[in-house]
Design an enzyme around this catalytic site. Sequence first.
Site, short mmCIF file in Angstrom:
data_model
loop_
_atom_site.label_atom_id
_atom_site.label_comp_id
_atom_site.label_asym_id
_atom_site.label_seq_id
_atom_site.Cartn_x
_atom_site.Cartn_y
_atom_site.Cartn_z
N LYS A 49 -12.17 -5.55 -5.97
CA LYS A 49 -13.10 -4.44 -6.09
C LYS A 49 -12.40 -3.14 -6.43
CE LYS A 49 -13.69 -4.40 -1.03
NZ LYS A 49 -14.69 -4.39 0.03
N LYS A 85 0.82 -1.21 0.00
CA LYS A 85 0.00 0.00 0.00
C LYS A 85 0.85 1.25 0.00
CE LYS A 85 -4.44 -1.55 1.81
NZ LYS A 85 -5.44 -1.41 2.87
N LYS A 96 -6.56 -12.16 -8.78
CA LYS A 96 -7.82 -12.31 -8.05
C LYS A 96 -8.81 -11.20 -8.45
CE LYS A 96 -8.67 -10.81 -3.34
NZ LYS A 96 -8.22 -10.65 -2.00
#
Length: 332
Positions: free
Chosen positions: A200, A115, A197
């Site tokens: 969202k 992140k 994967k």
Amino acid sequence: MEKERKKILSGIQPTNTPTLGNYLGALDNWVKLQQEYDCTYCIADLHSITVRQDPQQLRKQVYESYTLLLAMGVDPEHSTAFVQSQNCQHAELSWVLSCFTQFGELSRMTQFKDKSAKHPENINAGLFTYPVLMAADILLYQADLVPVGIDQKQHLELSRDIAMRFNNIYGDVFTLPEAYIPTDTAKIASLQDPTKKMSKSDENPNASISVLDDRDTIIRKFKRAVTDSDSHVRYAPGKDGINNLMTIYGAVTGKTYEQTEKEFDGKGYGEFKLAVGEATADRLAPIQAEYARLSADKKYIEECMKNGAEKAFKSSRRTLQKVYKKVGYIVL
Ligand code: TRP
């Protein structure tokens, strides 16, 4: 008397609408776990501001996520469904636990590294201490099991380490939580890059299906799903795209790979993609209808939130008071 059930706690961030992957891989399982466990589910909005959020959008997303949990079948009477920021004890325990967590441990968290690489302009302290807050979420409720995706396993191990360290100093305060990584739920990949994967936060809107996508959108996205140059619907190594579609089809219809291969024997990818789209839309339709019904009744949703927050506060109060006493604070 009913024998004491094991405690489950899990959380989901309200940022972005859950995808079909979140639903089939996790949320549908949260619903099922209610039969066997004492479940507490948290909308982790405190976690969300580690990345800059628009306040109005965040508020909307919290309503949406909470309502969706109920629409999917989380029972707010039987279980506890609440919004993290509405139980002040998460932040309080998090502070104490942060004093029992080493800088080095947090520096090794792969999600922090990822992140901070993604948001180099905002590597804030909250992003760094994110796993401590998550430990507080879990330890406050004395959870035995924590259903999480594999990406959260490292955070869970840290929660356990923090709990153990605290217990070693002060005695048995926290239940040691265990990650509960279900092996029988479907792992859904991106429709555009089936080696990744389904996420969202994917920038390509065709890569993921949101649980609130309408029927036409779902069918269109499946039509555009990346497959291979073969034309037989069969599950085989190297056919990541088709394998993923077969997994989705199986998860939404209950059919095995074998049954699906038979059903589509002699038929092309086009026909199969349409069938996957339709079956997915059928599976999501009742959730969407219930979502529409519930979200028209904001008063009811807010009432559920309020009750949920009260239940959450009560069941975590004892833990926080015990912690405060142990470290030497005066609890009046
Ligand atoms: N960090 C988790 C995620 O992004 C969400 C979360 C917050 C969570 N608190 C939790 C998961 C407590 C399990 C337990 O997926």
